[in-house]
Design a protein around this motif. Structure first.
Motif, PDB file in Angstrom:
ATOM      1  N   ASP A   1      51.494  39.360  45.005  1.00 57.12           N
ATOM      2  CA  ASP A   1      50.267  39.166  44.956  1.00 57.12           C
ATOM      3  C   ASP A   1      49.779  37.523  45.285  1.00 57.12           C
TER       4      ASP A   1
ATOM      5  N   TYR B   1      51.460  47.145  48.985  1.00 57.87           N
ATOM      6  CA  TYR B   1      51.574  47.312  47.676  1.00 57.87           C
ATOM      7  C   TYR B   1      51.728  45.513  47.375  1.00 57.87           C
ATOM      8  N   TYR B   2      51.253  45.174  46.290  1.00 64.30           N
ATOM      9  CA  TYR B   2      51.668  44.088  45.749  1.00 64.30           C
ATOM     10  C   TYR B   2      52.630  44.547  44.255  1.00 64.30           C
TER      11      TYR B   2
ATOM     12  N   MET C   1      54.142  44.342  40.873  1.00 64.74           N
ATOM     13  CA  MET C   1      53.365  44.056  39.615  1.00 64.74           C
ATOM     14  C   MET C   1      54.447  44.198  38.328  1.00 64.74           C
TER      15      MET C   1
ATOM     16  N   HIS D   1      54.033  41.452  34.022  1.00 64.41           N
ATOM     17  CA  HIS D   1      52.705  41.507  33.066  1.00 64.41           C
ATOM     18  C   HIS D   1      53.064  41.659  31.838  1.00 64.41           C
TER      19      HIS D   1
ATOM     20  N   ASN E   1      45.481  39.645  33.345  1.00 64.34           N
ATOM     21  CA  ASN E   1      44.915  41.173  33.331  1.00 64.34           C
ATOM     22  C   ASN E   1      45.749  41.621  34.406  1.00 64.34           C
ATOM     23  N   TYR E   2      47.198  41.507  34.789  1.00 64.72           N
ATOM     24  CA  TYR E   2      47.591  42.146  35.571  1.00 64.72           C
ATOM     25  C   TYR E   2      47.783  43.571  35.580  1.00 64.72           C
TER      26      TYR E   2
ATOM     27  N   HIS F   1      45.842  45.595  34.465  1.00 59.02           N
ATOM     28  CA  HIS F   1      44.449  46.095  34.957  1.00 59.02           C
ATOM     29  C   HIS F   1      44.713  46.612  36.498  1.00 59.02           C
ATOM     30  N   ARG F   2      45.647  45.707  37.142  1.00 58.21           N
ATOM     31  CA  ARG F   2      45.590  45.938  38.682  1.00 58.21           C
ATOM     32  C   ARG F   2      46.401  47.184  38.943  1.00 58.21           C
TER      33      ARG F   2
ATOM     34  N   THR G   1      48.091  50.261  40.048  1.00 54.91           N
ATOM     35  CA  THR G   1      47.625  51.647  40.511  1.00 54.91           C
ATOM     36  C   THR G   1      48.723  52.520  40.512  1.00 54.91           C
TER      37      THR G   1
ATOM     38  N   GLN H   1      50.609  47.647  42.488  1.00 54.16           N
ATOM     39  CA  GLN H   1      49.225  47.648  42.874  1.00 54.16           C
ATOM     40  C   GLN H   1      49.005  47.941  44.350  1.00 54.16           C
TER      41      GLN H   1
ATOM     42  N   VAL I   1      46.996  47.754  47.794  1.00 58.07           N
ATOM     43  CA  VAL I   1      45.990  46.986  48.181  1.00 58.07           C
ATOM     44  C   VAL I   1      45.366  47.497  49.439  1.00 58.07           C
TER      45      VAL I   1
END
Length: 321
Positions: free
Chosen positions: A153, A196-197, A199, A202, A233-234, A236-237, A239, A286, A288
């Motif tokens: 990210d 994608y990032y 993640m 977190h 808040n990673y 919440h990112r 997916t 995530q 993106v």
């Protein structure tokens, strides 16, 4: 022009790694240093390799300025040969994961320390303009033709200058690789369908592991860190969660291959594996960018890319990163 690596014979229709065009599904992971591929998404890599996908790991640097974090390896002979040792470690981790690997040839920038921070060494990876540093990554994307690219990210996952630069350069490279006006000598354009990032770092994950260890009467290696953790808040990112607990032992073996960087008695292995498999059996990502229809949350990086989704693709997508 070299023959694109992506031209391969169609696989059998029963394969778990068949793309809509009949070719082998391909994922390209961009990383900053050797060992990042084993500490970030390695079980996902092992899972897709086992299912028949091609997985390419691209490291931008050789990790020459990395610290020796394993006390048993903190010796003068190791420091004198650190560049070669890190190459050997990467080769062994690659073998364990079953992935392909390329070093994009930049010099490790190191992690500056002090107040004020000293400047980065001249000519190291993080000192480049991202567009100037993207040529090798563009060539790789156009040759490997990945269906999925993963990177870090915008904060690099953590604020190492090479990790932040990895984000910047890989995002530029993705756009340039799809640009017909850019460097046609680097190969035919390739528009990566999904990006994608990574993640994995977190707070929610480590809080859950910490609570589970304490509940079992074990000392948590994360308790102090969690107190001071600035929650970005990673979680919440996220997916996409890839169920890959079966491959945690492969990940651990790949980590141990980086003996200069990974203490086999350290925090990487503090959580009992059976407990980890129960509490947090996924690796997290995530989404993106996607040029193919998908539904969030996902459980597959290749969602929308397999034959069943072939008739639903958007032929002219917009970049969203």
């Amino acid at each position: 022009m070299s023959t694109p690596w992506c031209i391969i014979e169609p696989m059998g229709s029963g394969s778990k790694s068949l793309a809509a065009d009949g070719s082998q599904l391909r994922v390209l992971h961009f990383h900053a240093h050797p060992d990042d591929e084993s500490s970030k998404g390695a079980a996902t890599t092992a899972k897709y390799v086992a299912e028949g996908a091609r997985v390419m790991i691209a490291t931008f640097t050789g990790g020459e300025r990395g610290s020796v974090l394993n006390q048993a390896m903190d010796r003068s002979d190791v420091w004198a040969n650190i560049t070669q040792i890190r190459k050997q470690e990467m080769a062994e981790a690659q073998r364990i994961l079953g992935a392909e690997h390329i070093n994009l040839g930049f010099e490790d920038s190191g992690l500056p320390e002090g107040d004020p921070l000293p400047p980065l060494p001249v000519g190291t990876f993080a000192t480049y303009d991202p567009k100037d540093a993207a040529e090798g990554a563009v060539k790789l994307i156009r040759e490997f033709c990945p269906h999925v690219v993963t990177t870090y990210d915008e904060a690099g996952g953590y604020p190492h200058p090479d990790h932040i630069q990895t984000h910047r350069v890989s995002v530029v490279a993705l756009k340039l690789a799809a640009d017909e006006s850019y460097a046609p000598e680097l190969g035919e354009v390739w528009k990566t369908p999904k990006v994608y990032y990574q993640m994995g770092m977190h707070r929610a994950k480590y809080a859950a592991l910490s609570e589970a260890m304490i509940a079992k009467g074990l000392e948590s290696p994360y308790a102090e860190r969690l107190v001071n953790w600035q929650d970005l808040n990673y979680e919440h990112r996220i997916t996409t969660r890839i169920e890959c607990a079966k491959y945690f032992p492969v990940r651990d073996s790949a980590l141990r291959a980086h003996a200069t960087q990974i203490d086999p008695h350290g925090h990487w292995f503090a959580v009992p594996r059976e407990l980890e498999k129960k509490v947090w059996p996924t690796e997290d990502w995530q989404l993106v960018y996607s040029s193919v229809p998908t539904k969030i949350p996902e459980n597959d990086l290749f969602e929308g890319l397999r034959p069943a989704a072939a008739d639903l693709a958007d032929p002219d997508p917009e970049w969203i990163i």
